[in-house]
Design a protein around this motif. Sequence first.
Motif, PDB file in Angstrom:
ATOM      1  N   UNK A  58      -3.949  -0.284  -2.781  1.00  0.00           N
ATOM      2  CA  UNK A  58      -2.666   0.220  -3.284  1.00  0.00           C
ATOM      3  C   UNK A  58      -2.888   1.354  -4.276  1.00  0.00           C
ATOM      4  N   UNK A  59      -3.906   1.191  -5.142  1.00  0.00           N
ATOM      5  CA  UNK A  59      -4.220   2.252  -6.099  1.00  0.00           C
ATOM      6  C   UNK A  59      -4.769   3.485  -5.388  1.00  0.00           C
ATOM      7  N   UNK A  60      -5.625   3.257  -4.372  1.00  0.00           N
ATOM      8  CA  UNK A  60      -6.262   4.384  -3.685  1.00  0.00           C
ATOM      9  C   UNK A  60      -5.262   5.197  -2.867  1.00  0.00           C
TER      10      UNK A  60
ATOM     11  N   UNK B  94       5.515  11.170  -0.860  1.00  0.00           N
ATOM     12  CA  UNK B  94       4.414  11.848  -0.184  1.00  0.00           C
ATOM     13  C   UNK B  94       4.778  12.142   1.266  1.00  0.00           C
ATOM     14  N   UNK B  95       4.572  13.387   1.656  1.00  0.00           N
ATOM     15  CA  UNK B  95       4.844  13.776   3.043  1.00  0.00           C
ATOM     16  C   UNK B  95       3.647  13.387   3.908  1.00  0.00           C
ATOM     17  N   UNK B  96       3.872  13.298   5.208  1.00  0.00           N
ATOM     18  CA  UNK B  96       2.766  13.045   6.105  1.00  0.00           C
ATOM     19  C   UNK B  96       2.844  11.662   6.718  1.00  0.00           C
TER      20      UNK B  96
ATOM     21  N   UNK C 255      -1.051   6.294   8.730  1.00  0.00           N
ATOM     22  CA  UNK C 255      -2.453   6.701   8.630  1.00  0.00           C
ATOM     23  C   UNK C 255      -2.954   6.532   7.198  1.00  0.00           C
ATOM     24  N   UNK C 256      -2.086   6.846   6.251  1.00  0.00           N
ATOM     25  CA  UNK C 256      -2.468   6.722   4.844  1.00  0.00           C
ATOM     26  C   UNK C 256      -2.724   5.263   4.480  1.00  0.00           C
ATOM     27  N   UNK C 257      -1.844   4.376   4.969  1.00  0.00           N
ATOM     28  CA  UNK C 257      -2.021   2.945   4.705  1.00  0.00           C
ATOM     29  C   UNK C 257      -3.332   2.470   5.312  1.00  0.00           C
ATOM     30  N   UNK C 258      -3.594   2.905   6.550  1.00  0.00           N
ATOM     31  CA  UNK C 258      -4.825   2.467   7.207  1.00  0.00           C
ATOM     32  C   UNK C 258      -6.059   2.967   6.455  1.00  0.00           C
TER      33      UNK C 258
ATOM     34  N   UNK D 161       0.836  -1.204   0.000  1.00  0.00           N
ATOM     35  CA  UNK D 161       0.000   0.000   0.000  1.00  0.00           C
ATOM     36  C   UNK D 161       0.875   1.260   0.000  1.00  0.00           C
ATOM     37  N   UNK D 162       2.012   1.171   0.706  1.00  0.00           N
ATOM     38  CA  UNK D 162       2.878   2.353   0.827  1.00  0.00           C
ATOM     39  C   UNK D 162       3.721   2.589  -0.420  1.00  0.00           C
ATOM     40  N   UNK D 163       3.657   1.652  -1.367  1.00  0.00           N
ATOM     41  CA  UNK D 163       4.532   1.740  -2.545  1.00  0.00           C
ATOM     42  C   UNK D 163       4.372   3.058  -3.294  1.00  0.00           C
ATOM     43  N   UNK D 164       3.131   3.369  -3.676  1.00  0.00           N
ATOM     44  CA  UNK D 164       2.878   4.590  -4.443  1.00  0.00           C
ATOM     45  C   UNK D 164       3.308   5.841  -3.699  1.00  0.00           C
ATOM     46  N   UNK D 165       2.816   6.018  -2.450  1.00  0.00           N
ATOM     47  CA  UNK D 165       3.222   7.201  -1.682  1.00  0.00           C
ATOM     48  C   UNK D 165       4.744   7.327  -1.551  1.00  0.00           C
TER      49      UNK D 165
END
Lengths: 260, 322
Positions: free
Chosen positions: A164-166, A120-122, A126-129, A111-115
């Motif tokens: 992962x796309x989202x 991506x900052x932040x 939380x983004x993965x969740x 999931x973290x691959x794209x960011x």
Amino acid sequence: MSSTTTTSNAYQVRNMNFFYGTRQALDGINIDIPAQSVTAIIGPSGCGKSTFLKSLNRIAEAETKVRIDGQISLFGQNIYDPKVNLTQLRRRVGMVFQRPNPFPMSIYDNVAYGPRVFGTKGNLDALVESSLTKAAIWNEVKDKLRTSAQGLSGGQQQRLCIARSLAVNPDVLLMDEPCSALDPIATLRIEELIENLRTQLTIIIVTHNMQQAGRVSQNTLFFNTDESRIGQLVESGLTKEIFFSPKDKRTEDYITGRFG
Amino acid sequence: MTASSKPQIENLTTGSGKLQADTIARWLFQGAAFLVLAVLVWMTVVMAISAMPAISKFGFNFLIDKTWDPIQEQYGGLTFVFGTIASSFIAMLIAVPVGLGIAIFLTEDFLPENVLTPIAFMVELLAAIPSVVYGLWGIFVMAPFIRAFETWMNTNLGFIKIGDKSIFGTPYGPGLFSAGVLLSIMILPTIASISRDVLKAIPKSLRNASLALGATRWETIFRVMLPAASSGIIGACVLGLGRAIGETMAVTMVIGNTPQIDTSLFAPAYTISALLANEFAEANEPLHIGALFYAGLLLFAVTLIVNVFAEIFVRRVSSGRQ
């Protein structure tokens, strides 16, 4: 996210011709695809529906040599403009493939691959969740985020691929027969997921399954091949009209199961 | 239903010769398999027995002693172990990045398939060149270039020192560095072609998934393709290392054959395999022969360990792919 309303179009396709090498695969496609709704693409095998889908994020050209005429614009920008940044285009247009294709790494890293690629900052956790939650798989994987994604079932893997796309927050999600490798229950979960995501982004889904198109989509495009095996767009419109009162004889024949 | 309706069948315990053929074939193949094992064990035992005079005299001291003096009958293997490991290490330092680069280039679509296939074939052909030819090439073609390079390094980077001796010392020509460079060319096909096969075996769908997420080609290669292929690539590298350690002829021709451990990369050195090739013909004393067998045993142990590791890694890859 772009500030589009439900009435505007995500894609405008004008006089689009598609060639694999010298062989023409799509001929003279003209269509507007509305934003913030689900558009289903149906049609018999070899009619060019996947080809059409793959031209919308320009992934077709990564697989083989192709040529595309005409114009495809995404929210008013021509995506085949030579100045277009492919990375940026594909970040805005996510894709889910026919077979689940998680990377051979942990669920979290998938999931973290794209960011990570985009720096991506932040808060990555939380983004993965939130991405996994949107893809309706968080509860199943929250205790094993660090385990390999390849240990998940096919349906879970497909939802992970959606998460992962989202994770890169796309405007459009392309789905290429996302349920064809899944069992009926996993299929149903993906369909529920599509229904829930509809308000947040534009979804374009290629499907072989007529019932699925009827259940999940608001609009439907029917593709077919002509006598020379070149794909064309036969009919498009609201899903319920296509299914209950098709204007074209070929659409009617296909929907009632007379061929395909 | 009556009893007479039962079909008449023949006695199943009597039978044709098929089973016998199976048994014979089985013993034959089993024998062949065990023969290999037996040869391996036999070789080890013969080497250990022949090495006995040296083993009993020098023991484990052989591993840390730098002297090799047939006249005083004083033997130590450290300089040869050092030369073997150092030359292989230099070879790996060059061959791994270059080989991996070739493998990546040959699996990406930079060139059309009908150009890539002949290139891949030619890379594999490098492995078919006899090592003595590599050695000749090393002496007559590579050596002038190496000497020019060494001179340049010595002039410009000669100030880099360990203690008071330069790492890039006097440019000899034949030496550790020459051997390392030549070895790197020899193991390049192993590393490049196996890595290419491993990279090719990675499903296209993973590559597409990464590209569709907006990753560039390089991000896709470094973040998805190489990690997915990592264990196979490590296996390829270990196989290459195994070849570098055991290589004899070409190394003997370019390493300078001097048993010493010098701080300079360019100084002559000696490997175990070169030692065996050079000295066996003229070794008469049992202790001298024993010392050579002892060195051979060390080489055998090192290559065996490296190959076992390679086998384990390669196996892990093929089982992970199912």
